[in-house]
Motif scaffolding. Structure first.
Motif, PDB file in Angstrom:
ATOM      1  N   THR A 350       9.131  -9.111   1.089  1.00 54.36           N
ATOM      2  CA  THR A 350       8.368  -7.967   0.604  1.00 54.36           C
ATOM      3  C   THR A 350       8.956  -7.464  -0.713  1.00 54.36           C
ATOM      4  O   THR A 350      10.064  -7.847  -1.109  1.00 54.36           O
ATOM      5  CB  THR A 350       8.431  -6.802   1.591  1.00 54.36           C
ATOM      6  OG1 THR A 350       9.788  -6.410   1.725  1.00 54.36           O
ATOM      7  CG2 THR A 350       7.863  -7.185   2.933  1.00 54.36           C
ATOM      8  N   GLU A 353      12.236  -5.856   0.137  1.00 50.10           N
ATOM      9  CA  GLU A 353      13.322  -6.811   0.351  1.00 50.10           C
ATOM     10  C   GLU A 353      13.801  -7.400  -0.971  1.00 50.10           C
ATOM     11  O   GLU A 353      15.003  -7.576  -1.190  1.00 50.10           O
ATOM     12  CB  GLU A 353      12.865  -7.929   1.292  1.00 50.10           C
ATOM     13  CG  GLU A 353      12.766  -7.486   2.735  1.00 50.10           C
ATOM     14  CD  GLU A 353      12.145  -8.537   3.646  1.00 50.10           C
ATOM     15  OE1 GLU A 353      12.619  -8.692   4.764  1.00 50.10           O
ATOM     16  OE2 GLU A 353      11.174  -9.197   3.226  1.00 50.10           O
ATOM     17  N   ILE A 371      21.241  -3.222   7.906  1.00 50.30           N
ATOM     18  CA  ILE A 371      20.661  -2.710   6.673  1.00 50.30           C
ATOM     19  C   ILE A 371      19.782  -1.522   7.035  1.00 50.30           C
ATOM     20  O   ILE A 371      19.010  -1.583   7.993  1.00 50.30           O
ATOM     21  CB  ILE A 371      19.818  -3.799   5.972  1.00 50.30           C
ATOM     22  CG1 ILE A 371      20.719  -4.950   5.523  1.00 50.30           C
ATOM     23  CG2 ILE A 371      19.072  -3.215   4.776  1.00 50.30           C
ATOM     24  CD1 ILE A 371      19.978  -6.106   4.882  1.00 50.30           C
ATOM     25  N   TRP A 373      16.834   0.017   6.554  1.00 49.24           N
ATOM     26  CA  TRP A 373      15.564  -0.333   5.902  1.00 49.24           C
ATOM     27  C   TRP A 373      14.778   0.883   5.458  1.00 49.24           C
ATOM     28  O   TRP A 373      14.038   0.821   4.479  1.00 49.24           O
ATOM     29  CB  TRP A 373      14.721  -1.240   6.799  1.00 49.24           C
ATOM     30  CG  TRP A 373      15.272  -2.627   6.826  1.00 49.24           C
ATOM     31  CD1 TRP A 373      15.914  -3.225   7.861  1.00 49.24           C
ATOM     32  CD2 TRP A 373      15.280  -3.570   5.746  1.00 49.24           C
ATOM     33  NE1 TRP A 373      16.319  -4.479   7.498  1.00 49.24           N
ATOM     34  CE2 TRP A 373      15.942  -4.724   6.210  1.00 49.24           C
ATOM     35  CE3 TRP A 373      14.789  -3.554   4.440  1.00 49.24           C
ATOM     36  CZ2 TRP A 373      16.127  -5.849   5.418  1.00 49.24           C
ATOM     37  CZ3 TRP A 373      14.977  -4.675   3.658  1.00 49.24           C
ATOM     38  CH2 TRP A 373      15.638  -5.804   4.139  1.00 49.24           C
ATOM     39  N   GLU A 377      13.399   1.134   1.720  1.00 46.33           N
ATOM     40  CA  GLU A 377      11.990   1.299   1.369  1.00 46.33           C
ATOM     41  C   GLU A 377      11.764   2.513   0.478  1.00 46.33           C
ATOM     42  O   GLU A 377      10.996   2.460  -0.478  1.00 46.33           O
ATOM     43  CB  GLU A 377      11.147   1.386   2.642  1.00 46.33           C
ATOM     44  CG  GLU A 377      10.950   0.013   3.246  1.00 46.33           C
ATOM     45  CD  GLU A 377      10.546   0.058   4.703  1.00 46.33           C
ATOM     46  OE1 GLU A 377       9.998   1.086   5.135  1.00 46.33           O
ATOM     47  OE2 GLU A 377      10.789  -0.944   5.401  1.00 46.33           O
ATOM     48  N   HIS A 395       5.573  -2.991   1.198  1.00 45.23           N
ATOM     49  CA  HIS A 395       5.533  -3.997   2.253  1.00 45.23           C
ATOM     50  C   HIS A 395       4.768  -5.245   1.825  1.00 45.23           C
ATOM     51  O   HIS A 395       4.711  -6.218   2.566  1.00 45.23           O
ATOM     52  CB  HIS A 395       4.868  -3.436   3.506  1.00 45.23           C
ATOM     53  CG  HIS A 395       5.508  -2.181   3.991  1.00 45.23           C
ATOM     54  ND1 HIS A 395       6.796  -2.158   4.457  1.00 45.23           N
ATOM     55  CD2 HIS A 395       5.070  -0.912   4.043  1.00 45.23           C
ATOM     56  CE1 HIS A 395       7.113  -0.923   4.789  1.00 45.23           C
ATOM     57  NE2 HIS A 395       6.078  -0.144   4.541  1.00 45.23           N
TER      58      HIS A 395
ATOM     59  N   LYS B   2       3.521  -1.335  12.126  1.00 42.38           N
ATOM     60  CA  LYS B   2       4.082  -1.628  10.815  1.00 42.38           C
ATOM     61  C   LYS B   2       5.483  -2.180  11.007  1.00 42.38           C
ATOM     62  O   LYS B   2       6.341  -1.516  11.561  1.00 42.38           O
ATOM     63  CB  LYS B   2       4.112  -0.342   9.989  1.00 42.38           C
ATOM     64  CG  LYS B   2       4.159  -0.609   8.511  1.00 42.38           C
ATOM     65  CD  LYS B   2       4.171   0.680   7.740  1.00 42.38           C
ATOM     66  CE  LYS B   2       5.482   1.393   7.958  1.00 42.38           C
ATOM     67  NZ  LYS B   2       5.591   2.610   7.204  1.00 42.38           N
ATOM     68  N   ALA B   4       8.186  -3.401   8.793  1.00 42.07           N
ATOM     69  CA  ALA B   4       8.590  -3.553   7.406  1.00 42.07           C
ATOM     70  C   ALA B   4       9.575  -4.687   7.226  1.00 42.07           C
ATOM     71  O   ALA B   4       9.478  -5.491   6.311  1.00 42.07           O
ATOM     72  CB  ALA B   4       9.227  -2.272   6.931  1.00 42.07           C
ATOM     73  N   THR B   5      10.528  -4.753   8.143  1.00 43.92           N
ATOM     74  CA  THR B   5      11.599  -5.712   7.970  1.00 43.92           C
ATOM     75  C   THR B   5      11.079  -7.124   8.043  1.00 43.92           C
ATOM     76  O   THR B   5      11.650  -8.043   7.504  1.00 43.92           O
ATOM     77  CB  THR B   5      12.613  -5.518   9.077  1.00 43.92           C
ATOM     78  OG1 THR B   5      11.903  -5.479  10.299  1.00 43.92           O
ATOM     79  CG2 THR B   5      13.338  -4.231   8.890  1.00 43.92           C
ATOM     80  N   GLY B   7       8.466  -7.931   6.813  1.00 41.29           N
ATOM     81  CA  GLY B   7       7.854  -8.207   5.542  1.00 41.29           C
ATOM     82  C   GLY B   7       6.392  -7.863   5.477  1.00 41.29           C
ATOM     83  O   GLY B   7       5.808  -7.888   4.424  1.00 41.29           O
ATOM     84  N   ARG B   8       5.770  -7.594   6.572  1.00 42.38           N
ATOM     85  CA  ARG B   8       4.357  -7.329   6.421  1.00 42.38           C
ATOM     86  C   ARG B   8       3.840  -6.408   7.516  1.00 42.38           C
ATOM     87  O   ARG B   8       4.465  -6.222   8.543  1.00 42.38           O
ATOM     88  CB  ARG B   8       3.568  -8.622   6.406  1.00 42.38           C
ATOM     89  CG  ARG B   8       4.093  -9.636   7.367  1.00 42.38           C
ATOM     90  CD  ARG B   8       3.840 -11.024   6.818  1.00 42.38           C
ATOM     91  NE  ARG B   8       4.877 -11.387   5.864  1.00 42.38           N
ATOM     92  CZ  ARG B   8       5.522 -12.528   5.924  1.00 42.38           C
ATOM     93  NH1 ARG B   8       5.260 -13.404   6.832  1.00 42.38           N
ATOM     94  NH2 ARG B   8       6.456 -12.817   5.042  1.00 42.38           N
ATOM     95  N   TRP B 223      17.387  -8.160  16.079  1.00 40.58           N
ATOM     96  CA  TRP B 223      18.170  -7.265  15.226  1.00 40.58           C
ATOM     97  C   TRP B 223      18.871  -8.057  14.124  1.00 40.58           C
ATOM     98  O   TRP B 223      18.822  -7.711  12.946  1.00 40.58           O
ATOM     99  CB  TRP B 223      19.193  -6.499  16.062  1.00 40.58           C
ATOM    100  CG  TRP B 223      20.000  -5.543  15.240  1.00 40.58           C
ATOM    101  CD1 TRP B 223      19.669  -4.266  14.897  1.00 40.58           C
ATOM    102  CD2 TRP B 223      21.255  -5.822  14.611  1.00 40.58           C
ATOM    103  NE1 TRP B 223      20.636  -3.729  14.093  1.00 40.58           N
ATOM    104  CE2 TRP B 223      21.613  -4.652  13.897  1.00 40.58           C
ATOM    105  CE3 TRP B 223      22.097  -6.936  14.577  1.00 40.58           C
ATOM    106  CZ2 TRP B 223      22.792  -4.570  13.162  1.00 40.58           C
ATOM    107  CZ3 TRP B 223      23.273  -6.846  13.835  1.00 40.58           C
ATOM    108  CH2 TRP B 223      23.606  -5.668  13.140  1.00 40.58           C
ATOM    109  N   ARG B 227      17.226  -6.951  10.907  1.00 39.90           N
ATOM    110  CA  ARG B 227      17.867  -5.665  10.623  1.00 39.90           C
ATOM    111  C   ARG B 227      19.242  -5.813  10.003  1.00 39.90           C
ATOM    112  O   ARG B 227      19.792  -4.835   9.526  1.00 39.90           O
ATOM    113  CB  ARG B 227      18.017  -4.838  11.904  1.00 39.90           C
ATOM    114  CG  ARG B 227      16.750  -4.610  12.662  1.00 39.90           C
ATOM    115  CD  ARG B 227      16.058  -3.357  12.208  1.00 39.90           C
ATOM    116  NE  ARG B 227      14.637  -3.469  12.461  1.00 39.90           N
ATOM    117  CZ  ARG B 227      13.735  -2.605  12.021  1.00 39.90           C
ATOM    118  NH1 ARG B 227      14.124  -1.567  11.305  1.00 39.90           N
ATOM    119  NH2 ARG B 227      12.485  -2.763  12.270  1.00 39.90           N
ATOM    120  N   PHE B 232      19.425 -11.142   6.813  1.00 38.46           N
ATOM    121  CA  PHE B 232      18.788 -11.097   5.497  1.00 38.46           C
ATOM    122  C   PHE B 232      19.232 -12.308   4.684  1.00 38.46           C
ATOM    123  O   PHE B 232      18.429 -12.974   4.035  1.00 38.46           O
ATOM    124  CB  PHE B 232      19.186  -9.792   4.805  1.00 38.46           C
ATOM    125  CG  PHE B 232      18.409  -9.489   3.548  1.00 38.46           C
ATOM    126  CD1 PHE B 232      17.045  -9.295   3.587  1.00 38.46           C
ATOM    127  CD2 PHE B 232      19.061  -9.380   2.327  1.00 38.46           C
ATOM    128  CE1 PHE B 232      16.333  -8.993   2.431  1.00 38.46           C
ATOM    129  CE2 PHE B 232      18.363  -9.083   1.166  1.00 38.46           C
ATOM    130  CZ  PHE B 232      16.998  -8.896   1.230  1.00 38.46           C
TER     131      PHE B 232
END
Ligand SMILES: Nc1ncnc2c1ncn2[C@@H]1O[C@H](COP(=O)(O)OP(=O)(O)OP(=O)(O)O)[C@@H](O)[C@H]1O
Ligand SMILES: [Mg+2]
Lengths: 503, 370
Positions: A350, A353, A371, A373, A377, A395, B2, B4-5, B7-8, B223, B227, B232
């Motif tokens: 994203t 990211e 992390i 997030w 964001e 996102h 949602k 987020a982590t 990515g979408r 996680w 997370r 990552f």
């Protein structure tokens, strides 16, 4: 062949990329398509070349509606596109690439390469597209690879050629050659759609200009009657200031000191040869040079991605010759990679990211082994806003941003941190005039705050607009140095040095 | 939802990808399976009977559910590890060997800790399994990072080594059961066993506390992947290794870590078998779980929750398959065929979309970028 786009709308989920667009392309004309980053130029052309199906509207060829199920249909109808990122097979020869997908076969399924080579030769002489059909793609410079892409489209007998930012990756000399090629294509009756962010180019070669803003056609005009500022205003909706405001040149101590740096390429050839240079705090040093003269290797070495075979690099008094990329990042060295798609971004990540790709590991984003997030964001949204990265949300996948917005994302990530030295490779490649002005402002702001700034760019205009000191790199060495604040330099002189005249 | 982590936004596309495609793949595979049966002369009545048995044997009773889950647990554990590896761009074929090493180490540790109370012995044995698996997989990771040796080849070789090593070690006095001449390990002492969960209903129900371990690991893998810093790095390296390097991530370290974590989970899968189901280690106790887990990870789209469901599906097919064999007399090989067909269909979503066009939104949003 006349092509008409009628009431084309293209949506990606909630994002409206094109809205009710009407556009006609006449045979033998060059239509310049201009617009801000994310305005919807590439999307519109992807609709025309059959890659996307329009959400609404239709395409007419000589007045008859057509429906393209894919690029194959479009090319059969005579419409072909050269994408900004080339789609060539690096280990194949020119001829092999040209026939890829429509291989002419002789008897017994025998691949008729001979005929293909003859045809490539014929096309190259016909349109002045000089290229050796037997050369392997990976050995060719970008400008020649682009010719191969054009030949590929011509080979498929296209009458309408769409060229998406063809000049973004070319050297000034290649641009001149490219313009010649476009002219000869027009003379042969082909229609060309030409997308670029360079206003002087579009004024020079188009017969007609259409401007697109936020998905809609907002105007069109005759290049003979329009000026750069007028075009720029049409594009962004307000006047654009082309001059970069800068504080008087007041360099302080040396922040980056390179002594006798020698680098070799992966194939063992010397890329940078015993090079020494210094960047002062509060100074912008611009490195001009034709691509392939060692600039990329130099930047990579400074960013900690390439081990020197000899020499010493000192940053703010500390020897960093062997420091890792991460260590340099920690010291406040920012690096804008030349190739955003290959090295600067992760397409499937994203925007958020990508915004922390090199800073996720420390405060304020890291939380123990995790992390935070939420924090990422928030921060990403703020930075995207500040740098005008146009994205539906943080996102969204980076690959779904327009080319220029991807670039802005990378630049935003690197410049929004607290930096002490900025190393920028082609920082404004693919950006519209407004965004270029903004990025230039940010680079100047970094300089005025006392950062050292080292810029490598194939845009001579950019180098001249920003640099306090201009160095010309040729065959891995610095062959000329100019100090514009002492004595004005002109483009011609630098151009000669770039071609190796100073050696 | 949602996410987020990840990515979408969890939207229609994700629904299609994670739910609808696997569902239709299952349907198509069952249908083709029926055709295969018909083609080999199985009577229609028997085909119906065998699918009824499949259902009954997998979810038709408490016993069936217990068997389904018991079969699913090691697949999920090892599948999680493989999924993490895939995300990091590593194609680890070595789960089987890591299961062998981890399972054996758990037995050895369990036996050694026999005099301790369960709250030390059991975690100790599990830990031994995880650490051994991690080291074993770490070898392949290190070889890749240090020498460039491709992990597919090195993990296949490590599998072969682990099989022979198991056979050999099972005959050494330290491990071999006293008084036995054949290769079999000492029994896991009660304190190191994963307790059975449903014996209060029926003493034969095999479901054990590995269930909780597995669920915790699903959450932990989620996680880790979405997370944590390490996750990552895994994902970045897997998606675009060059950009990851440019961002200052250490490619070699990431590879070694990804392999080690994958190995730890496979090692736990092995420990889960020896401590929870088998009670000892014997030659071939890994039973190809490490290979089926590759399919589970792919089927689960390398997402921890997907792996959980894929593992349960595979567990159900295994448990149900046994019933099919008993009730209808069809070959267990057929189950293998159906499993493989499901994977083929999942791997080819376009095929599924072509067969069931009404299940999907109209295509036409290509991926080309300028
Ligand atoms: N595949 C996609 N999915 C979602 N959104 C998309 C997709 N492709 C383009 N967009 C969105 O459509 C808009 C127009 O993008 P497009 O690439 O056409 O811009 P552009 O005019 O070519 O810009 P640039 O000059 O930066 O290349 C952008 O907002 C972009 O985010
Ligand atoms: Mg574009």
């Amino acid at each position: 062949m006349q092509v008409e786009l009628r009431n084309i709308t293209k949506r990606f989920g909630p994002v409206v990329a094109n809205k009710d667009v009407n556009l006609t392309i006449e045979p033998g004309e060059v239509l310049g398509l201009l617009g801000e980053n994310g305005a919807g130029k590439s999307t519109l052309m992807n609709v025309l070349c059959g890659l996307y199906e329009p959400t609404e509207g239709e395409i007419l060829i000589d007045g008859r509606p057509v429906a393209f199920k894919g690029p194959g249909d479009a090319i059969r109808a005579g419409i072909g596109m050269v994408h900004q990122h080339f789609m060539l097979v690096p280990v194949f020869t020119v001829a092999e690439n040209v026939i890829l997908g429509i291989e002419p076969v002789g008897r017994f399924d025998h691949l008729d390469l001979k005929a293909a080579r003859a045809e490539v030769k014929k096309l190259s002489t016909e349109y002045g597209l000089t290229v050796d059909p037997d050369a392997t793609i990976e050995t060719l410079p970008v400008g020649v690879q682009q010719r191969v892409e054009i030949i590929k489209v011509l080979f498929r007998e296209a009458d309408v050629l769409i060229l998406d930012e063809p000049t973004a990756v070319l050297t000034p000399q290649e641009v001149d050659e490219f313009i010649q090629i476009v002219r000869s294509l027009c003379d042969a009756g082909k229609a060309i759609v030409f997308i670029t962010h360079k206003l002087n180019e579009i004024l020079e070669i188009s017969d007609r200009i259409a401007v697109i803003r936020r998905g809609e056609i907002v105007g069109s005009g005759d290049p003979k009657k329009l000026t750069r500022p007028e075009l720029a205003e049409m594009m962004v909706g307000h006047p654009v200031d082309f001059d970069v405001a800068r504080a008087p040149f007041a360099p302080k101590e040396v922040i980056l000191d390179i002594q006798g740096l020698t680098l070799v390429r992966d194939d063992g050839a010397v890329a940078v040869d015993d090079l020494s240079l210094q960047v002062h705090s509060g100074e912008v040093v611009g490195i001009a040079g034709v691509q392939g003269n060692g600039q990329s290797a130099l930047i990579e070495a400074l960013a900690g991605l390439r081990r020197p075979v000899a020499g010493k690099v000192t940053f703010d008094g500390t020897d960093i010759t062997d420091a890792s990329a991460r260590e340099r990042h920690r010291m406040g060295i920012a690096h804008i990679p030349e190739d955003r798609q290959r090295a600067g971004l992760i397409g499937n990540f994203t925007v958020a990211e990508n915004m922390v790709l090199d800073s996720y590991y420390g405060p304020p984003f890291a939380k123990g082994a995790g992390i935070n997030w939420g924090r990422v964001e928030e921060e990403a949204a703020a930075v995207a806003e500040q740098y005008d990265v146009r994205t539906p949300s943080v996102h969204a996948a980076a690959a779904h941003l327009s080319g220029g917005n991807q670039q802005k994302l990378v630049v935003a990530r690197e410049l929004s941190r607290d930096t002490r030295l900025v190393i920028a490779g082609q920082p404004t490649r693919g950006l519209d005039v407004g965004s270029i002005a903004f990025i230039h402002e940010r680079l100047m702001a970094a300089r005025d705050e006392g950062d050292g700034v080292l810029i490598v760019s194939s845009e001579l205009d950019e180098i001249m607009a920003l640099s306090d000191r201009i160095l010309v790199m040729f065959k891995g060495r610095i062959v000329a140095e100019y100090a514009p604040h002492e004595a004005p330099v002109d483009k011609g002189t630098i151009g000669l040095a770039m071609a190796g005249a100073a050696t | 939802m949602k996410d987020a982590t990840q990515g979408r936004v969890f939207g229609r596309t994700q629904l299609e990808d994670l739910v609808i495609v696997p569902l239709f793949a299952l349907v198509a595979a069952l249908f083709l399976g029926a055709l295969v049966m018909a083609a080999t002369g199985v009577a229609p009545g028997t085909i119906a009977q065998s699918y009824a048995a499949l259902l009954k044997g997998s979810v038709g009773s408490i016993d069936a559910v217990s068997e389904t889950l018991t079969a699913a647990l090691p697949l999920v554990l090892a599948g999680l590890g493989l999924a993490l590896g895939f995300r990091a761009g590593l194609f680890n074929i070595g789960a089987e060997g890591q299961i062998v090493m981890g399972g054996l180490a758990a037995v050895v540790a369990g036996v050694a800790l026999a005099d301790f109370p369960a709250f030390i012995a059991l975690p100790g044995a599990l830990l031994a399994g995880a650490v051994t698996g991690a080291f074993y997989a770490g070898i392949a990771g290190w070889l890749r990072a240090a020498t460039g040796a491709h992990e597919v080849i090195s993990t296949i070789m490590l599998n072969l080594i682990s099989f022979r090593l198991l056979d050999y070690l099972l005959r050494t006095p330290l491990i071999q059961k006293e008084g036995r001449a054949d290769p079999i390990s000492k029994s896991v002492p009660d304190v190191a066993e994963l307790p059975k969960l449903l014996t209060f209903l029926d003493a034969n129900l095999r479901l054990h506390a590995g269930l909780f371990l597995t669920l915790v690991m699903v959450a932990a893998a989620y996680w880790l992947l979405f997370r944590s810093k390490l996750g990552f790095e895994f994902r970045a390296s897997g998606e675009n290794a060059i950009a990851a390097r440019f961002a200052g991530m250490n490619a070699g370290l990431t590879i070694v870590m990804a392999m080690a974590v994958a190995g730890a989970l496979a090692g736990l899968a092995g420990a889960n078998q020896t401590l929870g189901v088998l009670g000892r280690a014997t030659p071939g106790f890994s039973a190809e779980i490490g290979f089926d887990a590759i399919a589970v990870a792919l089927l689960g789209r390398s997402h921890p929750v997907g792996v959980l469901f894929a593992g349960i599906l595979f567990g159900a097919l295994e448990a149900g398959g046994r019933q099919m064999q008993v009730d209808a007399g069809v070959s267990i090989d057929l189950i293998g065929i159906i499993q493989s067909l499901i994977i083929v269909f999942i791997a080819a979503p376009l095929l599924v979309k072509a067969i069931f066009p009404w299940g999907f939104r109209k295509a036409g949003t290509g991926k080309g970028r300028s």
